[in-house]
Design a protein around this motif. Sequence first.
Motif, short mmCIF file in Angstrom:
data_model
loop_
_atom_site.label_atom_id
_atom_site.label_comp_id
_atom_site.label_asym_id
_atom_site.label_seq_id
_atom_site.Cartn_x
_atom_site.Cartn_y
_atom_site.Cartn_z
N GLN A 161 -17.12 -24.60 -51.72
CA GLN A 161 -16.31 -24.16 -52.68
C GLN A 161 -16.60 -22.62 -53.39
O GLN A 161 -17.64 -22.44 -53.56
CB GLN A 161 -16.01 -24.93 -54.02
CG GLN A 161 -14.86 -24.31 -54.87
CD GLN A 161 -14.96 -25.46 -56.17
OE1 GLN A 161 -15.32 -26.51 -56.10
NE2 GLN A 161 -14.10 -25.17 -57.02
N MET A 203 -11.34 -15.02 -54.42
CA MET A 203 -11.13 -15.88 -53.13
C MET A 203 -9.85 -15.57 -52.49
O MET A 203 -9.88 -15.26 -51.28
CB MET A 203 -11.50 -17.27 -53.20
CG MET A 203 -12.63 -17.64 -53.94
SD MET A 203 -14.31 -16.77 -53.40
CE MET A 203 -14.45 -17.29 -51.62
N LEU A 204 -8.86 -15.49 -53.09
CA LEU A 204 -7.62 -15.41 -52.41
C LEU A 204 -7.43 -13.75 -51.98
O LEU A 204 -6.64 -13.57 -51.16
CB LEU A 204 -6.28 -15.58 -53.37
CG LEU A 204 -6.29 -17.23 -53.59
CD1 LEU A 204 -5.23 -17.57 -54.72
CD2 LEU A 204 -6.00 -17.93 -52.28
N ALA A 205 -8.06 -12.78 -52.38
CA ALA A 205 -7.81 -11.43 -52.14
C ALA A 205 -8.96 -10.71 -51.28
O ALA A 205 -8.77 -9.65 -50.91
CB ALA A 205 -7.97 -10.79 -53.69
N CYS A 235 -12.73 -17.56 -60.21
CA CYS A 235 -13.22 -17.31 -58.84
C CYS A 235 -11.74 -17.33 -57.98
O CYS A 235 -11.93 -16.69 -56.92
CB CYS A 235 -14.14 -18.43 -58.20
SG CYS A 235 -15.69 -17.77 -59.16
N ALA A 236 -10.80 -18.23 -58.18
CA ALA A 236 -9.66 -18.38 -57.32
C ALA A 236 -9.17 -16.89 -57.03
O ALA A 236 -8.86 -16.75 -55.59
CB ALA A 236 -8.62 -19.16 -58.05
N PRO A 237 -8.80 -16.24 -57.93
CA PRO A 237 -8.03 -14.78 -57.54
C PRO A 237 -8.97 -14.01 -56.67
O PRO A 237 -8.41 -13.34 -55.62
CB PRO A 237 -7.84 -13.99 -58.94
CG PRO A 237 -7.97 -15.14 -60.07
CD PRO A 237 -8.65 -16.25 -59.47
N ASN A 280 -10.48 -8.55 -59.59
CA ASN A 280 -9.89 -9.44 -60.25
C ASN A 280 -10.57 -9.94 -61.52
O ASN A 280 -10.19 -10.67 -62.31
CB ASN A 280 -9.26 -10.80 -59.21
CG ASN A 280 -8.31 -10.11 -58.42
OD1 ASN A 280 -6.98 -9.62 -58.98
ND2 ASN A 280 -8.51 -10.12 -57.07
N LYS A 336 -13.35 -12.85 -40.87
CA LYS A 336 -13.62 -14.04 -41.67
C LYS A 336 -13.80 -15.30 -40.84
O LYS A 336 -13.17 -15.66 -40.07
CB LYS A 336 -12.59 -13.85 -42.69
CG LYS A 336 -12.85 -14.74 -43.97
CD LYS A 336 -11.77 -14.37 -45.14
CE LYS A 336 -12.05 -15.37 -46.34
NZ LYS A 336 -11.00 -15.38 -47.20
N ALA A 360 -10.90 -7.39 -54.22
CA ALA A 360 -11.11 -8.80 -54.74
C ALA A 360 -11.74 -8.79 -55.97
O ALA A 360 -11.34 -9.78 -56.94
CB ALA A 360 -11.48 -9.75 -53.56
N ASP A 391 -9.73 -10.17 -44.39
CA ASP A 391 -9.79 -11.14 -43.41
C ASP A 391 -10.93 -10.39 -42.43
O ASP A 391 -11.67 -11.16 -41.55
CB ASP A 391 -8.63 -11.04 -42.64
CG ASP A 391 -7.42 -11.78 -43.31
OD1 ASP A 391 -8.00 -12.79 -43.94
OD2 ASP A 391 -6.39 -11.51 -42.93
#
Length: 161
Positions: A67, A48-50, A44-46, A153, A61, A150, A53
């Motif tokens: 989380q 969320m980072l992509a 999930c991290a990639p 990913n 955003k 996003a 806005d």
Amino acid sequence: MPRRALMPSPAARAVALGALVVPLAACATTIGATPAEDAANPDCAPVMLALPDVLAGDLDKASTNAQATAAWGEPGAAVTLRCGVTPPGPSPDCQRVESAAGAVDWIVEAGEDGTWRFTTYGREPAVEVVVPPSVTANHSTSFVGDLAQAVGNVPATAECT
């Protein structure tokens, strides 16, 4: 003899600046969200980072309190996203959404209350996007295409049939 202005020390300036920033941060809106069952999945991290806005040109955003979640808009009128939801099985409601960033297959569900739910199909962990009627009153749901970069990913392992 001319008077010299007293210049505050760097530490005093930092404290004064901090006093101004803290009240502004307190005004930031946080949108309540419920984390998905697999929100701690490192894949999930990639995603969320992509995330963009802005969605739909004017939905900024916002902060969330859980989380692997994101939101765009205002409380009560926000698009919400959760990564780590249970991947759905095949469905006749599966639709491929093409965008400049790629194609994503989504299971699309319209609730009786006018809420739209989009859940990625063929990706694990799955991503869910919920669009309330307060957003669709002024926006098309085509902005889910803006999430392709996003969501992409997470590699696709199946497609709509």
